[in-house]
Scaffold this motif. Structure first.
Motif, PDB file in Angstrom:
ATOM      1  N   ALA A 172       0.828  -1.204   0.000  1.00  0.00           N
ATOM      2  CA  ALA A 172       0.000   0.000   0.000  1.00  0.00           C
ATOM      3  C   ALA A 172       0.860   1.251   0.000  1.00  0.00           C
ATOM      4  O   ALA A 172       1.961   1.281   0.574  1.00  0.00           O
ATOM      5  CB  ALA A 172      -0.918   0.000   1.222  1.00  0.00           C
ATOM      6  N   HIS A 173       0.368   2.284  -0.668  1.00  0.00           N
ATOM      7  CA  HIS A 173       1.011   3.602  -0.658  1.00  0.00           C
ATOM      8  C   HIS A 173       2.440   3.550  -1.224  1.00  0.00           C
ATOM      9  O   HIS A 173       3.286   4.360  -0.831  1.00  0.00           O
ATOM     10  CB  HIS A 173       1.042   4.191   0.756  1.00  0.00           C
ATOM     11  N   MET A 174       2.719   2.591  -2.087  1.00  0.00           N
ATOM     12  CA  MET A 174       4.059   2.422  -2.663  1.00  0.00           C
ATOM     13  C   MET A 174       5.122   2.238  -1.579  1.00  0.00           C
ATOM     14  O   MET A 174       6.311   2.388  -1.820  1.00  0.00           O
ATOM     15  CB  MET A 174       4.435   3.614  -3.554  1.00  0.00           C
ATOM     16  N   GLY A 175       4.656   1.895  -0.352  1.00  0.00           N
ATOM     17  CA  GLY A 175       5.594   1.730   0.759  1.00  0.00           C
ATOM     18  C   GLY A 175       6.047   3.029   1.394  1.00  0.00           C
ATOM     19  O   GLY A 175       7.082   3.049   2.077  1.00  0.00           O
ATOM     20  N   THR A 176       5.286   4.095   1.242  1.00  0.00           N
ATOM     21  CA  THR A 176       5.650   5.410   1.789  1.00  0.00           C
ATOM     22  C   THR A 176       6.162   5.297   3.234  1.00  0.00           C
ATOM     23  O   THR A 176       5.517   4.652   4.057  1.00  0.00           O
ATOM     24  CB  THR A 176       4.427   6.343   1.800  1.00  0.00           C
ATOM     25  N   PRO A 177       7.273   5.926   3.566  1.00  0.00           N
ATOM     26  CA  PRO A 177       8.201   6.686   2.736  1.00  0.00           C
ATOM     27  C   PRO A 177       9.387   5.866   2.237  1.00  0.00           C
ATOM     28  O   PRO A 177      10.295   6.431   1.634  1.00  0.00           O
ATOM     29  CB  PRO A 177       8.671   7.769   3.704  1.00  0.00           C
ATOM     30  N   GLU A 178       9.368   4.548   2.489  1.00  0.00           N
ATOM     31  CA  GLU A 178      10.517   3.709   2.075  1.00  0.00           C
ATOM     32  C   GLU A 178      10.340   3.249   0.632  1.00  0.00           C
ATOM     33  O   GLU A 178      10.319   2.057   0.331  1.00  0.00           O
ATOM     34  CB  GLU A 178      10.657   2.502   3.025  1.00  0.00           C
ATOM     35  N   TYR A 179      10.172   4.209  -0.262  1.00  0.00           N
ATOM     36  CA  TYR A 179       9.868   3.911  -1.658  1.00  0.00           C
ATOM     37  C   TYR A 179      10.914   3.004  -2.296  1.00  0.00           C
ATOM     38  O   TYR A 179      10.590   2.000  -2.933  1.00  0.00           O
ATOM     39  CB  TYR A 179       9.767   5.211  -2.454  1.00  0.00           C
ATOM     40  N   PRO A 211      11.179  10.180  -4.616  1.00  0.00           N
ATOM     41  CA  PRO A 211      12.481  10.549  -5.175  1.00  0.00           C
ATOM     42  C   PRO A 211      12.463  10.552  -6.703  1.00  0.00           C
ATOM     43  O   PRO A 211      12.146   9.532  -7.319  1.00  0.00           O
ATOM     44  CB  PRO A 211      13.418   9.462  -4.629  1.00  0.00           C
ATOM     45  N   PRO A 212      12.785  11.675  -7.340  1.00  0.00           N
ATOM     46  CA  PRO A 212      12.734  11.756  -8.801  1.00  0.00           C
ATOM     47  C   PRO A 212      13.607  10.713  -9.500  1.00  0.00           C
ATOM     48  O   PRO A 212      13.255  10.234 -10.579  1.00  0.00           O
ATOM     49  CB  PRO A 212      13.235  13.177  -9.090  1.00  0.00           C
ATOM     50  N   ASN A 213      14.704  10.329  -8.868  1.00  0.00           N
ATOM     51  CA  ASN A 213      15.606   9.373  -9.516  1.00  0.00           C
ATOM     52  C   ASN A 213      15.004   7.972  -9.606  1.00  0.00           C
ATOM     53  O   ASN A 213      15.516   7.111 -10.326  1.00  0.00           O
ATOM     54  CB  ASN A 213      16.932   9.302  -8.767  1.00  0.00           C
ATOM     55  N   GLU A 214      13.901   7.729  -8.882  1.00  0.00           N
ATOM     56  CA  GLU A 214      13.269   6.411  -8.936  1.00  0.00           C
ATOM     57  C   GLU A 214      12.180   6.337 -10.004  1.00  0.00           C
ATOM     58  O   GLU A 214      11.611   5.265 -10.234  1.00  0.00           O
ATOM     59  CB  GLU A 214      12.653   6.066  -7.574  1.00  0.00           C
ATOM     60  N   ARG A 215      11.886   7.431 -10.682  1.00  0.00           N
ATOM     61  CA  ARG A 215      10.812   7.403 -11.679  1.00  0.00           C
ATOM     62  C   ARG A 215      11.066   6.412 -12.810  1.00  0.00           C
ATOM     63  O   ARG A 215      10.121   5.749 -13.261  1.00  0.00           O
ATOM     64  CB  ARG A 215      10.576   8.797 -12.241  1.00  0.00           C
ATOM     65  N   PRO A 216      12.299   6.259 -13.314  1.00  0.00           N
ATOM     66  CA  PRO A 216      12.501   5.258 -14.378  1.00  0.00           C
ATOM     67  C   PRO A 216      12.093   3.846 -13.961  1.00  0.00           C
ATOM     68  O   PRO A 216      11.638   3.054 -14.789  1.00  0.00           O
ATOM     69  CB  PRO A 216      13.999   5.346 -14.659  1.00  0.00           C
TER      70      PRO A 216
END
Length: 271
Positions: A172-179, A211-216
């Motif tokens: 759930a929640h993409m694991g917020t905040p441990e994305y 984190p923007p670097n995780e978008r890919p």
């Protein structure tokens, strides 16, 4: 993937919790869709939702089986709601989980933060085995947001997956905040999925920005990301959740999969 329909007495307490969230989380959490159940159902359907869940979760022993009875009746009377169930680490959990699976439960909800339990608890070992063997997924709130719990974070889930590598878990929640850590688990285990609930919205970005670097990696795992809203317990309009996904600019195909195709495939919903 992530909508809540509950017995009225339980939902009233959940709403009271969020009403007090300003004291706990440091900012208000207004319930945007605080309506009677028939109105909430109509609102969700008017949004174009084809299928949804009735996520419930116990916070004490001898509660889960009662919730499962309610959700089974709710699903029987609400054809577009997936039959949802839950469990708690207690004697008898294996029995009522097996009964729920036999009765047609299609998804389980596990809230480690609210339940304040370790997913590796001894009473849950046979339960996870049942889910692993049946292939019925569990949607698990295991990230440390919005407030860390005694057993939240990626470590307990990592150990759980080492014991049960075929589990179908929806984080759930993409694991917020441990994305990043939960993206790692989805990369390592084919059965791990993630739901988008509240992520990338202005509300969540203010405290737990993605984190923007995780978008890919969102593109790499695009077939295992599922739309969630937390309806009705959200502090903004439902449409903002969709806008938050659209402004990621990951493409129409990705959006279609996240918002419909991936869940339709998981639950064999006619496309």
């Amino acid at each position: 993937m992530h909508t809540h329909f509950m017995p009225h007495s339980v939902l009233r307490k959940v709403w009271a919790y969020f009403d007090a969230a300003g004291e706990m989380a440091g900012r208000p959490w207004p319930i945007t869709y605080r309506e009677d159940e028939p109105v909430r159902l109509k609102i969700l359907r008017d949004f174009g939702v084809r299928a949804f869940t009735s996520l419930v979760y116990p916070h004490k022993p001898e509660m889960a089986a009662w919730l499962n009875t309610w959700t089974a009746e709710f699903a029987a009377n609400t054809p577009d709601c997936l039959h949802t169930a839950t469990f708690y680490p207690e004697p008898g959990a294996e029995t009522y989980v097996a009964e729920a699976i036999a009765a047609g439960a299609r998804i389980f909800k596990v809230h480690i933060q609210v339940g304040d339990f370790d997913p590796r608890a001894p009473h849950l070992r046979p339960v996870w085995g049942l889910l692993e063997d049946s292939g019925v997924p569990a949607l698990v709130h295991c990230g440390s947001g919005p407030i860390p719990g005694n057993h939240t974070g990626p470590e307990p889930i990592t150990e759980l997956l080492r014991r049960h590598p075929r589990l179908r878990l929806i984080i759930a929640h993409m694991g917020t905040p441990e994305y990043s850590e939960f993206l790692d688990l989805a990369t390592e285990y084919d059965g791990v999925h993630l739901d988008t609930t509240m992520v990338w919205t202005d509300f969540t970005e203010a405290d737990a920005p993605y984190p923007p670097n995780e978008r890919p990696r969102l593109l790499d795992l695009g077939d295992r990301i599922l739309f969630g809203s937390d309806f009705p317990n959200i502090p903004y309009p439902y449409g903002h959740s969709l806008f938050a996904l659209e402004r990621l600019e990951l493409g129409t195909e990705w959006l279609r999969g996240v918002c419909y195709g991936n869940a339709a495939r998981m639950f064999a919903i006619d496309t």
